[in-house]
Motif scaffolding. Structure first.
Motif, short mmCIF file in Angstrom:
data_model
loop_
_atom_site.label_atom_id
_atom_site.label_comp_id
_atom_site.label_asym_id
_atom_site.label_seq_id
_atom_site.Cartn_x
_atom_site.Cartn_y
_atom_site.Cartn_z
N HIS A 145 0.80 -1.23 0.00
CA HIS A 145 0.00 0.00 0.00
C HIS A 145 0.84 1.28 0.00
N TRP A 146 2.16 1.15 0.12
CA TRP A 146 3.03 2.34 0.09
C TRP A 146 4.44 1.89 -0.26
N ASP A 147 5.01 2.42 -1.32
CA ASP A 147 6.34 2.03 -1.77
C ASP A 147 7.39 2.88 -1.05
N ILE A 148 8.07 2.30 -0.09
CA ILE A 148 9.10 3.01 0.67
C ILE A 148 10.34 3.14 -0.21
N PRO A 149 10.87 4.34 -0.36
CA PRO A 149 12.05 4.53 -1.21
C PRO A 149 13.25 3.70 -0.71
N MET A 150 13.90 2.99 -1.60
CA MET A 150 15.00 2.10 -1.23
C MET A 150 16.19 2.85 -0.62
N ASP A 151 16.38 4.13 -0.94
CA ASP A 151 17.50 4.85 -0.35
C ASP A 151 17.27 5.17 1.13
N ARG A 152 16.09 4.84 1.63
CA ARG A 152 15.78 5.06 3.05
C ARG A 152 15.53 3.74 3.78
N VAL A 153 15.97 2.64 3.18
CA VAL A 153 15.75 1.31 3.74
C VAL A 153 17.08 0.69 4.15
N PHE A 154 17.06 0.05 5.32
CA PHE A 154 18.19 -0.75 5.80
C PHE A 154 17.62 -2.11 6.18
N PHE A 155 18.02 -3.16 5.45
CA PHE A 155 17.47 -4.48 5.76
C PHE A 155 18.17 -5.08 6.96
N LEU A 156 17.37 -5.68 7.82
CA LEU A 156 17.84 -6.21 9.09
C LEU A 156 17.12 -7.52 9.36
N ASN A 157 17.88 -8.58 9.53
CA ASN A 157 17.31 -9.90 9.76
C ASN A 157 17.78 -10.45 11.10
N PRO A 158 17.07 -11.45 11.66
CA PRO A 158 17.50 -12.03 12.93
C PRO A 158 18.98 -12.43 12.88
N GLY A 159 19.71 -12.06 13.92
CA GLY A 159 21.14 -12.35 13.99
C GLY A 159 22.01 -11.21 13.50
N GLN A 160 21.42 -10.23 12.84
CA GLN A 160 22.17 -9.08 12.36
C GLN A 160 22.01 -7.92 13.34
N SER A 161 22.89 -6.91 13.17
CA SER A 161 22.87 -5.75 14.07
C SER A 161 22.81 -4.46 13.29
N LEU A 162 22.26 -3.47 13.94
CA LEU A 162 22.30 -2.09 13.46
C LEU A 162 23.21 -1.34 14.42
N ARG A 163 24.32 -0.85 13.93
CA ARG A 163 25.26 -0.09 14.77
C ARG A 163 25.00 1.40 14.55
N THR A 164 24.73 2.07 15.67
CA THR A 164 24.57 3.52 15.62
C THR A 164 25.80 4.12 16.30
N ALA A 165 25.82 5.41 16.45
CA ALA A 165 27.00 6.08 17.00
C ALA A 165 27.33 5.64 18.42
N ASP A 166 26.32 5.25 19.22
CA ASP A 166 26.60 4.95 20.62
C ASP A 166 26.03 3.63 21.12
N ARG A 167 25.59 2.76 20.20
CA ARG A 167 25.03 1.48 20.65
C ARG A 167 24.93 0.52 19.48
N GLU A 168 24.69 -0.72 19.83
CA GLU A 168 24.42 -1.74 18.84
C GLU A 168 23.03 -2.29 19.13
N LEU A 169 22.19 -2.31 18.13
CA LEU A 169 20.86 -2.91 18.24
C LEU A 169 20.93 -4.27 17.55
N VAL A 170 20.83 -5.32 18.35
CA VAL A 170 20.99 -6.68 17.87
C VAL A 170 19.60 -7.27 17.64
N THR A 171 19.41 -7.89 16.50
CA THR A 171 18.10 -8.49 16.21
C THR A 171 18.12 -9.98 16.51
N VAL A 172 17.01 -10.46 17.02
CA VAL A 172 16.82 -11.88 17.29
C VAL A 172 15.42 -12.26 16.85
#
Length: 181
Positions: free
Chosen positions: A106-133
């Motif tokens: 219902h809404w096409d999110i622009p790919m330049d604003r997408v970061f794919f994240l799957n279980p076991g992967q992490s998103l590292r920001t400036a001051d933390r790591e967000l770990v997905t499970v």
């Protein structure tokens, strides 16, 4: 919608409740991590949009929001994603491919604003790591659990969701010595 409540260092919960007739309410939460790269976990339900955005933007400038992490694409978690992304031009959304595919219906999110994240992967920001499970319990194949390494906070999507008789802000239980044994 209630005012935001601090639930961990630099972490605020936005809480709403969806009435379930003749049973109680379903709590609906999203969270803001203020850190060096402000991160939003879920975007709450569309029916709460005006109050939600007012509360959210009182804690973070839309231009400063860097990440929006979606635990899964159900409307009570991603209902305000489009409105938040339109107001926050520097924010990218992190989720898995299935969540994007289902939202793209219902809404096409622009790919330049997408970061794919799957279980076991992490998103590292400036001051933390967000770990997905993969959450311990989930109701959507797109579900992600998010662990914040900086505060030890776990965002479980619907893992702990339950219909309750009445809204509550905090629950504590005191055990007697006999109960603890």
């Amino acid at each position: 919608m209630q005012d935001a409540v601090q639930v961990a260092p630099q972490t605020y919960a936005f809480t709403a409740h969806m009435p379930v007739p003749n049973i109680g309410v379903l709590p609906v939460n999203s969270y803001l991590i203020q850190g060096d790269e402000p991160t939003l976990i879920d975007t709450n339900m569309e029916v709460e949009r005006d109050d939600y955005l007012k509360n959210l933007w009182s804690l973070v400038d839309p231009d400063e929001l860097r990440w929006i992490v979606i635990t899964h694409d159900d409307n009570d978690h991603a209902g305000n994603l489009r409105a938040v992304m339109e107001a926050a031009p520097n924010a990218k959304v992190a989720f898995n491919w299935l969540a994007k595919a289902r939202i793209d219906d219902h809404w096409d999110i622009p790919m330049d604003r997408v970061f794919f994240l799957n279980p076991g992967q992490s998103l590292r920001t400036a001051d933390r790591e967000l770990v997905t499970v993969r959450p311990p319990i989930f109701d959507s194949p797109a579900s992600l659990g998010i662990y914040d390494s900086a505060t030890g906070t776990f965002f479980g999507g619907d893992s702990f969701g339950s219909i309750i008789p009445d809204p509550v802000e905090n629950v504590s239980v005191e055990l007697s010595d006999k109960d603890a044994a």
